[in-house]
Design a protein around this motif. Structure first.
Motif, PDB file in Angstrom:
ATOM      1  N   HIS A 131       0.831  -1.204   0.000  1.00 26.56           N
ATOM      2  CA  HIS A 131       0.000   0.000   0.000  1.00 26.56           C
ATOM      3  C   HIS A 131       0.871   1.262   0.000  1.00 26.56           C
ATOM      4  CE1 HIS A 131      -3.193  -2.814   0.740  1.00 26.56           C
ATOM      5  NE2 HIS A 131      -2.667  -3.163   1.906  1.00 26.56           N
ATOM      6  N   ARG A 132       1.925   1.249   0.811  1.00 25.30           N
ATOM      7  CA  ARG A 132       2.831   2.408   0.863  1.00 25.30           C
ATOM      8  C   ARG A 132       3.513   2.653  -0.484  1.00 25.30           C
ATOM      9  NH1 ARG A 132       4.153   0.244   5.767  1.00 25.30           N
ATOM     10  NH2 ARG A 132       6.069  -0.648   4.948  1.00 25.30           N
ATOM     11  N   ALA A 133       3.759   1.589  -1.221  1.00 26.64           N
ATOM     12  CA  ALA A 133       4.407   1.717  -2.537  1.00 26.64           C
ATOM     13  C   ALA A 133       3.441   2.209  -3.614  1.00 26.64           C
ATOM     14  CB  ALA A 133       5.020   0.380  -2.955  1.00 26.64           C
ATOM     15  N   GLY A 134       2.164   2.328  -3.264  1.00 28.84           N
ATOM     16  CA  GLY A 134       1.183   2.812  -4.236  1.00 28.84           C
ATOM     17  C   GLY A 134       0.751   1.768  -5.239  1.00 28.84           C
ATOM     18  N   VAL A 135       1.004   0.509  -4.934  1.00 27.92           N
ATOM     19  CA  VAL A 135       0.663  -0.575  -5.856  1.00 27.92           C
ATOM     20  C   VAL A 135      -0.793  -1.013  -5.686  1.00 27.92           C
ATOM     21  CG1 VAL A 135       1.224  -2.946  -6.539  1.00 27.92           C
ATOM     22  CG2 VAL A 135       3.046  -1.356  -5.922  1.00 27.92           C
ATOM     23  N   SER A 136      -1.298  -0.949  -4.484  1.00 34.40           N
ATOM     24  CA  SER A 136      -2.650  -1.456  -4.225  1.00 34.40           C
ATOM     25  C   SER A 136      -3.734  -0.482  -4.686  1.00 34.40           C
ATOM     26  CB  SER A 136      -2.820  -1.746  -2.727  1.00 34.40           C
ATOM     27  OG  SER A 136      -3.069  -0.551  -2.013  1.00 34.40           O
ATOM     28  N   VAL A 137      -4.955  -0.960  -4.643  1.00 32.28           N
ATOM     29  CA  VAL A 137      -6.108  -0.155  -5.040  1.00 32.28           C
ATOM     30  C   VAL A 137      -6.632   0.695  -3.887  1.00 32.28           C
ATOM     31  CG1 VAL A 137      -6.763  -1.819  -6.826  1.00 32.28           C
ATOM     32  CG2 VAL A 137      -7.833  -1.959  -4.570  1.00 32.28           C
ATOM     33  N   ARG A 138      -6.021   0.580  -2.717  1.00 32.51           N
ATOM     34  CA  ARG A 138      -6.487   1.344  -1.556  1.00 32.51           C
ATOM     35  C   ARG A 138      -6.553   2.840  -1.905  1.00 32.51           C
ATOM     36  NH1 ARG A 138      -3.290   0.738   3.906  1.00 32.51           N
ATOM     37  NH2 ARG A 138      -4.433  -1.233   4.051  1.00 32.51           N
ATOM     38  N   GLY A 139      -7.739   3.410  -1.690  1.00 36.11           N
ATOM     39  CA  GLY A 139      -7.950   4.825  -1.947  1.00 36.11           C
ATOM     40  C   GLY A 139      -8.144   5.183  -3.411  1.00 36.11           C
ATOM     41  N   ARG A 140      -8.154   4.196  -4.293  1.00 32.34           N
ATOM     42  CA  ARG A 140      -8.265   4.470  -5.732  1.00 32.34           C
ATOM     43  C   ARG A 140      -9.538   3.921  -6.355  1.00 32.34           C
ATOM     44  NH1 ARG A 140      -2.625   4.351  -8.707  1.00 32.34           N
ATOM     45  NH2 ARG A 140      -3.630   6.096  -9.696  1.00 32.34           N
ATOM     46  N   PRO A 165       3.347   1.859 -10.539  1.00 37.11           N
ATOM     47  CA  PRO A 165       3.395   3.177  -9.895  1.00 37.11           C
ATOM     48  C   PRO A 165       4.854   3.663  -9.840  1.00 37.11           C
ATOM     49  CG  PRO A 165       2.143   1.613  -8.590  1.00 37.11           C
ATOM     50  CD  PRO A 165       2.816   0.833  -9.675  1.00 37.11           C
ATOM     51  N   LYS A 166       5.058   4.963  -9.989  1.00 32.54           N
ATOM     52  CA  LYS A 166       6.423   5.506 -10.017  1.00 32.54           C
ATOM     53  C   LYS A 166       7.213   5.146  -8.776  1.00 32.54           C
ATOM     54  CE  LYS A 166       5.624   9.187 -13.236  1.00 32.54           C
ATOM     55  NZ  LYS A 166       5.228  10.538 -13.439  1.00 32.54           N
ATOM     56  N   LYS A 167       6.602   5.246  -7.589  1.00 41.57           N
ATOM     57  CA  LYS A 167       7.385   4.969  -6.387  1.00 41.57           C
ATOM     58  C   LYS A 167       7.580   3.472  -6.139  1.00 41.57           C
ATOM     59  CE  LYS A 167       3.562   5.846  -3.149  1.00 41.57           C
ATOM     60  NZ  LYS A 167       3.179   6.638  -1.995  1.00 41.57           N
ATOM     61  N   ALA A 168       6.976   2.633  -6.957  1.00 40.21           N
ATOM     62  CA  ALA A 168       7.154   1.191  -6.810  1.00 40.21           C
ATOM     63  C   ALA A 168       8.181   0.627  -7.788  1.00 40.21           C
ATOM     64  CB  ALA A 168       5.831   0.467  -6.999  1.00 40.21           C
ATOM     65  N   ARG A 169       8.701   1.475  -8.659  1.00 38.47           N
ATOM     66  CA  ARG A 169       9.689   0.990  -9.638  1.00 38.47           C
ATOM     67  C   ARG A 169      11.022   0.781  -8.957  1.00 38.47           C
ATOM     68  NH1 ARG A 169       7.633   5.278 -13.962  1.00 38.47           N
ATOM     69  NH2 ARG A 169       5.734   4.195 -14.523  1.00 38.47           N
TER      70      ARG A 169
END
Length: 170
Positions: A131-140, A165-169
C-alpha cells in the motif's frame, strides 16, 4: 542441514540455505505457497472490460462487490465463487493464458522469471508495504460493481491498474 566431510576427515553439520518458496519454480509450489504469493494489491479484483472488436482489455476503477477496499483482499475468499461465479481461481495453466493481470502481479512476475519487488510483503515482511508503494487499489476505487450500471462502466476505465506506480519501480 547436510553432513559434510571437512579437510581433516571429520564429519560435521553444515547449514544449507533453503531457497525461499517464492524463488522456486511456480510448478513446485504447494497450494498454500501459491496463495501466499498474492501481494494483496486488489488490482485483479477491479472490473475489466474487453473490446469486442480488438480484444483489448480495459481496466476500470470499479471493484468487485466482495473486495474489502481497506485491506484490498476478498471479503469472502473461500466462498467467492458462490457470490461471483466468474471469479477466476488463478492456476499455473490459467496464468499462461490470462492477459489482464497487472504488471506488478507476483504471479506474473514469477511466471516471467523475474524476482519479487522489494515492496512485496514476502520480501519486506510487512503487509502494508504494497500500500505504501502505491501498488494497491487502496484509496483508488471509485465505485463498487453493485453501484454502477453496466452501460456506465466505460466511464470508469483507467490506465493506472495496468502500470507500475512511479514509487514502486526498482
Amino acid at each position: 542441514m547436510a553432513r559434510k566431510k571437512g579437510e581433516n576427515g571429520e564429519v560435521g553439520l553444515k547449514m544449507r540455505a533453503e531457497t525461499p518458496f517464492w524463488e522456486k519454480p511456480l510448478s513446485d509450489l504447494t497450494r498454500a505457497e501459491w496463495e501466499k504469493l498474492c501481494d494483496g494489491c486488489g488490482r485483479c479484483c477491479l472490473v475489466k472490460l474487453e473490446d469486442e472488436d480488438t480484444g483489448a482489455i480495459h481496466h476500470t476503477s470499479v471493484a468487485c462487490k466482495l473486495l474489502d477496499q481497506e485491506s484490498c483482499r476478498c471479503g469472502d475468499y473461500p466462498h467467492r465463487r458462490t457470490f461471483v461465479p466468474d471469479c477466476v481461481r488463478l492456476t499455473l495453466k490459467k496464468l499462461e493464458k490470462i492477459r489482464w493481470l497487472p504488471p506488478t502481479c507476483a504471479y506474473l512476475l514469477r511466471f516471467q522469471g523475474k524476482p519479487l519487488p522489494p515492496w512485496h510483503p514476502l520480501i519486506s515482511g510487512d503487509a502494508e508495504s504494497v500500500h505504501r508503494a502505491g501498488v494497491s487499489v487502496r484509496g483508488r476505487v471509485e465505485a463498487s460493481e453493485g453501484t454502477v450500471e453496466t452501460d456506465d462502466l466505460p466511464d470508469f476505465i483507467r490506465l493506472w491498474p495496468k502500470r507500475w506506480p512511479k514509487k514502486a519501480r526498482w
